[in-house]
Write a protein that holds these residues in place. Structure first.
Motif, mmCIF file in Angstrom:
data_model
loop_
_atom_site.group_PDB
_atom_site.id
_atom_site.type_symbol
_atom_site.label_atom_id
_atom_site.label_comp_id
_atom_site.label_asym_id
_atom_site.label_seq_id
_atom_site.Cartn_x
_atom_site.Cartn_y
_atom_site.Cartn_z
ATOM 1 N N ASP A 1 5.989 -8.309 -10.488
ATOM 2 C CA ASP A 1 7.392 -8.591 -10.842
ATOM 3 C C ASP A 1 7.941 -9.826 -10.127
ATOM 4 O OD1 ASP A 1 9.128 -7.179 -8.286
ATOM 5 O OD2 ASP A 1 7.051 -6.603 -8.568
ATOM 6 N N LYS A 6 0.811 -1.212 0.000
ATOM 7 C CA LYS A 6 0.000 0.000 0.000
ATOM 8 C C LYS A 6 0.848 1.267 0.000
ATOM 9 C CE LYS A 6 -2.113 1.184 3.715
ATOM 10 N NZ LYS A 6 -3.013 1.042 4.869
ATOM 11 N N SER A 7 1.812 1.353 0.907
ATOM 12 C CA SER A 7 2.609 2.583 0.995
ATOM 13 C C SER A 7 3.456 2.789 -0.249
ATOM 14 C CB SER A 7 3.530 2.553 2.215
ATOM 15 O OG SER A 7 2.785 2.278 3.368
ATOM 16 N N THR A 8 3.986 1.718 -0.774
ATOM 17 C CA THR A 8 4.813 1.827 -1.974
ATOM 18 C C THR A 8 3.975 2.327 -3.143
ATOM 19 O OG1 THR A 8 5.979 -0.104 -1.137
ATOM 20 C CG2 THR A 8 6.533 0.601 -3.359
ATOM 21 N N GLY A 65 6.549 -1.033 9.570
ATOM 22 C CA GLY A 65 5.766 -1.079 8.344
ATOM 23 C C GLY A 65 4.286 -1.063 8.618
#
Ligand code: GTP
Length: 602
Positions: free
Chosen positions: A136, A19-21, A53
């Motif tokens: 990825d 979420k934060s990324t 985190g």
């Protein structure tokens, strides 16, 4: 701003799904950040949040995005707390939005917190855009995750957006989906002001900063406003938004999200969920959903060094400035001296406060057994009528002969786990007096629902769950009210003296086992003394478990090199007397670690 050009949305995700990324990438794409600023994740702005985190306080970022249709949109991205203890804050943040991005890790799939938050979002009638992140990763399986979103959550996932927040793939597609799929807010500029208080925090320069979502009307600098639930009035001195930098604006209109300040000194005066309206010609009906959050877990915090009591008082006071959901009052304990009885929203909240005191304020603390809040009905006595009390501290346990009924809080827990660990998890829940209410399997994973007494969960349930499932099980809970229980107070006596910091409220059926475990652990934790130390667990006057720490025997006769026997005997007698005196004083030194270690269940 034209309402049709506003989009308000939040990101819901399980912890660590990115979420934060992703939020950072969206901000970066809209030009909200310089590269230097990108070195830090901007939304999680507290140290502990970053290290663990975990998102604690909701924050909002106002972004400008020029879409493929050539129009420039105002996007308000709300960050929501990621942990169950902060469920009410999550619900208010969601109430301030029209849609949500549902971020699911392409390798991990759907997990318990994803479910809890997504159901809340659905209840708020949100348009939900699934985003499958971390494509990825070699283990990524977007098709499987799509199928899970459809099967488990029941949301169409065909047009899920595939992203790698880490490498910046799919970011423009996410922004297009926000503009095209999430509806704009509705509101009436001419109607009386109605704004929801979404969050508040203390800023050393500005005082209390309040995050608001305007529903109807306009918020302006210089306006006199009233908090409808809190009943207080204030003069607005700043209006603005975060881009993520703080910028001041002339006003906030309907549908907009931003901040205000109004010379408020304590967050307690700006409670999440309140409705803000104007003093003159204001709204008459407050927004629905206001709830005063109450601490549910209590424990004592004591300085290891008694001389640090004042420092602890000051530090707790400072933390409280920023956190109205945390409560404290002075407490004194025979074993631990002066300290504070503190109330928290849950165990994680407790840990965060404890850690901040240790780290930011450099305090060494002893934490007593966490306790939940019990409701106890007391019968009448000669001098007093019958009454109902709330018990926050086992030390205040009333005279048992007066107790007519004890009720304890229960929770509904949803656990989501790969089925390999299911057996051990069911056993854990069973051992903690759990009642299974549901069990379903989807794609090699089990979703199990239990009703559990909160007092069985506050100790180490979460740690145990994580360790038996090697970190794979996820857990979410909500409170479901009070139920009567056969609960008793278990005291621990060391050398015949009750140690108040170790007393516990337990269910009668598990009391003996808990008592035995506690005595066994204390036996190893308390060093030997010159005298024998009995360790007992007792309910009322009845001992239910017992261990003895043998005396360290100083062999004084060894010095007498064979000398005469009567002298030897005299010495032994003297030693015995000495022991008796020590025992009388109950003079045992219990090491600090013993308090916390003793409370871990075996
Ligand atoms: P909470 O704030 O605890 O809710 O976590 P979060 O959901 O905000 O997760 P965060 O953005 O902190 O990401 C968790 C971890 O996943 C970090 O180590 C990220 O670097 C990593 N991560 C995020 N997005 C991707 C991605 O697209 N691919 C890969 N490989 N890793 C990612």
């Amino acid at each position: 701003t034209d309402l049709s050009k506003i989009r308000n949305f939040s990101i819901i995700a399980h912890i660590d799904h990115g979420k934060s990324t992703l939020a950072d990438r969206l901000i970066q794409h809209c030009g909200g950040l310089t590269l230097r600023e990108m070195s830090e994740q901007v939304l999680d702005n507290m140290d502990i949040e970053r290290e663990r985190g975990i998102t604690i306080k909701a924050q909002t970022v106002n972004l400008r995005y020029t879409a493929e249709d050539g129009e420039t949109y105002h996007l308000n991205l709300m960050d929501t707390p990621g942990h169950v203890d902060f469920a009410y804050e999550v619900s208010r943040s969601l109430a301030a939005c029209e849609g949500a991005l549902l971020v699911v890790d392409a390798a991990q799939g759907v997990e318990a917190q994803t479910l809890a938050n997504v159901y809340q979002s659905i209840e708020h009638d949100h348009e939900i855009v699934p985003v499958i992140n971390k494509i990825d990763l070699p283990a990524a399986d977007p098709d499987k995750v799509k199928a899970e979103i459809e099967d488990i959550i029941g949301l169409p996932a065909d047009d899920a957006v595939l992203t790698s927040a880490k490498s910046g793939i799919g970011i423009a597609e996410v922004l297009e989906a926000v503009v095209k799929r999430i509806p704009p807010p509705v509101g009436d500029r001419e109607a009386p002001l109605k704004a929801m208080l979404v969050d508040s925090w203390y800023d050393p320069y500005l005082g209390v900063v309040i995050l608001v979502r305007v529903i109807d009307g306009v918020l302006k600098k210089g306006q006199g406003v009233r908090f409808m639930q809190g009943g207080t009035q204030h003069l607005i001195d700043r209006v603005g938004a975060f881009t993520p930098k703080r910028v001041e604006l002339p006003e906030l209109g309907p549908g907009e999200i931003g901040f205000i300040t109004a010379q408020i000194k304590e967050v307690e005066q700006a409670r999440v969920g309140d409705t803000i309206t104007t003093v003159k010609g204001g709204a008459t009906k407050a927004l629905a959903g206001y709830k005063e959050v109450q601490p549910v877990v209590f424990c004592g915090l004591f300085p290891v060094d008694a001389a640090e009591f004042e420092k602890l008082r000051e530090s707790i006071g400072k933390l409280r400035l920023n956190d109205a959901s945390f409560s404290y009052e002075m407490e004194s304990s025979a074993a631990l001296g002066f300290g504070f009885r503190c109330g928290f929203l849950g165990l994680l909240h407790l840990e965060i406060i404890q850690e901040r005191l240790t780290r930011e304020y450099d305090l060494d603390l002893i934490t007593t057994a966490p306790s939940v809040v019990y409701r106890i009905a007391l019968g009448h006595t000669k001098n007093e009528d019958a009454k109902v009390i709330e018990l926050h501290n086992p030390a205040d346990y009333p005279d048992p002969s007066r107790i007519e009924m004890i009720e304890e809080p229960w929770i509904k827990a949803v656990i989501y786990t790969p089925d390999d660990y299911l057996g051990s998890i069911l056993k854990l829940c069973q051992d903690r007096r759990g009642i299974q209410t549901d069990l379903t399997y989807v794609a090699g994973r089990a979703q199990v629902t239990y009703e559990l007494p909160l007092n069985e969960v506050v100790f180490d349930f979460y740690d145990r769950l994580k360790s038996i499932s090697r970190g794979y099980a996820s857990f979410d809970y909500e409170q479901i009210g009070l139920r009567e229980g056969d609960l008793v107070k278990m005291s621990i006596l060391v050398n015949n003296e009750p140690v108040d910091a170790l007393s516990l409220i337990v269910h009668r059926a598990v009391a003996e086992e808990r008592g035995r475990g506690m005595c066994e652990r204390l036996k190893d934790l308390i060093p030997r003394h010159l005298f024998k130390i009995p360790i007992q667990a007792a309910i009322g006057g009845k001992v239910i478990a017992r261990e003895t720490i043998a005396a360290l025997r100083k062999d004084v006769t060894a010095k007498c090199y064979g000398g005469d026997i009567s002298r030897k005997k005299k010495l032994l007698d003297k030693q015995k007397k000495g022991k008796a005196r020590m025992r009388e004083y109950g003079n045992v030194s219990i090491p600090q670690e013993a308090f916390i270690a003793a409370l871990r269940m075996g």
